[in-house]
Design a protein around this motif. Structure first.
Motif, PDB file in Angstrom:
ATOM      1  N   THR A 204       0.849  -1.185   0.000  1.00 60.73           N
ATOM      2  CA  THR A 204       0.000   0.000   0.000  1.00 60.73           C
ATOM      3  C   THR A 204       0.886   1.237   0.000  1.00 60.73           C
ATOM      4  O   THR A 204       1.857   1.320   0.752  1.00 60.73           O
ATOM      5  N   THR A 205       0.548   2.185  -0.859  1.00 66.95           N
ATOM      6  CA  THR A 205       1.273   3.445  -0.943  1.00 66.95           C
ATOM      7  C   THR A 205       0.299   4.548  -1.327  1.00 66.95           C
ATOM      8  O   THR A 205      -0.887   4.293  -1.523  1.00 66.95           O
ATOM      9  N   THR A 206       0.771   5.756  -1.442  1.00 64.07           N
ATOM     10  CA  THR A 206      -0.060   6.893  -1.823  1.00 64.07           C
ATOM     11  C   THR A 206       0.312   7.314  -3.239  1.00 64.07           C
ATOM     12  O   THR A 206       1.495   7.449  -3.573  1.00 64.07           O
ATOM     13  N   CYS A 207      -0.700   7.525  -4.071  1.00 70.40           N
ATOM     14  CA  CYS A 207      -0.483   7.936  -5.449  1.00 70.40           C
ATOM     15  C   CYS A 207       0.183   9.309  -5.482  1.00 70.40           C
ATOM     16  O   CYS A 207      -0.261  10.242  -4.805  1.00 70.40           O
TER      17      CYS A 207
ATOM     18  N   CYS B 175      -2.665  11.884  -7.515  1.00 72.93           N
ATOM     19  CA  CYS B 175      -3.976  12.241  -6.952  1.00 72.93           C
ATOM     20  C   CYS B 175      -4.039  12.114  -5.431  1.00 72.93           C
ATOM     21  O   CYS B 175      -4.991  12.597  -4.819  1.00 72.93           O
ATOM     22  N   GLY B 176      -3.076  11.415  -4.816  1.00 74.04           N
ATOM     23  CA  GLY B 176      -3.050  11.290  -3.364  1.00 74.04           C
ATOM     24  C   GLY B 176      -3.897  10.156  -2.802  1.00 74.04           C
ATOM     25  O   GLY B 176      -3.948   9.968  -1.592  1.00 74.04           O
ATOM     26  N   LYS B 177      -4.565   9.379  -3.682  1.00 76.21           N
ATOM     27  CA  LYS B 177      -5.365   8.246  -3.207  1.00 76.21           C
ATOM     28  C   LYS B 177      -4.448   7.085  -2.832  1.00 76.21           C
ATOM     29  O   LYS B 177      -3.306   7.007  -3.265  1.00 76.21           O
ATOM     30  N   GLU B 178      -5.015   6.170  -2.052  1.00 73.06           N
ATOM     31  CA  GLU B 178      -4.292   4.964  -1.691  1.00 73.06           C
ATOM     32  C   GLU B 178      -4.178   4.069  -2.919  1.00 73.06           C
ATOM     33  O   GLU B 178      -5.132   3.925  -3.686  1.00 73.06           O
TER      34      GLU B 178
ATOM     35  N   TYR C 190       2.144   5.644  -8.878  1.00 71.94           N
ATOM     36  CA  TYR C 190       0.810   6.095  -9.254  1.00 71.94           C
ATOM     37  C   TYR C 190      -0.221   4.988  -9.036  1.00 71.94           C
ATOM     38  O   TYR C 190       0.095   3.806  -9.156  1.00 71.94           O
ATOM     39  N   CYS C 191      -1.461   5.390  -8.768  1.00 73.10           N
ATOM     40  CA  CYS C 191      -2.557   4.419  -8.694  1.00 73.10           C
ATOM     41  C   CYS C 191      -2.853   3.946 -10.115  1.00 73.10           C
ATOM     42  O   CYS C 191      -2.375   4.535 -11.097  1.00 73.10           O
TER      43      CYS C 191
END
Length: 92
Positions: free
Chosen positions: A57-60, A63-66, A80-81
């Motif tokens: 799990t990381t942060t995009c 966009c900042g989404k998971e 990136y997501c």
């Protein structure tokens, strides 16, 4: 020539359809026997010996989404997501 046949899965016991198209494919390949397992049980059996992929799990970055990624993210490159990644690929 071929008609859909309803068969019973030998693993889960659920009924599944052996379609006319699948029967034609089997005939072209020279297969003599009808399938004994439904699609879900065939996939489960096929993947039984394969190791499960580990996701992180990381942060995009965009966009900042998971985001779930199949590699250990490092801080030296942006991650990136899947939505942002696909968007970037289309722009290229």
């Amino acid at each position: 020539m071929y008609q859909d046949i309803t068969l019973k899965c030998k693993d889960c016991g659920n009924e599944f359809v052996f379609t006319a198209g699948e029967q034609e494919f089997y005939a072209e390949k020279g297969f003599q026997n009808q399938p004994q397992r439904c699609k879900a049980c065939r996939n489960q059996r096929k993947n039984a010996g394969k190791p499960q992929r580990e996701f992180f799990t990381t942060t995009c970055f965009k966009c900042g989404k998971e985001a779930l990624v199949p590699f250990q993210p490092s801080n030296d490159r942006p991650v990136y997501c899947s939505e942002c990644y696909a968007e970037m690929k289309q722009e290229q």
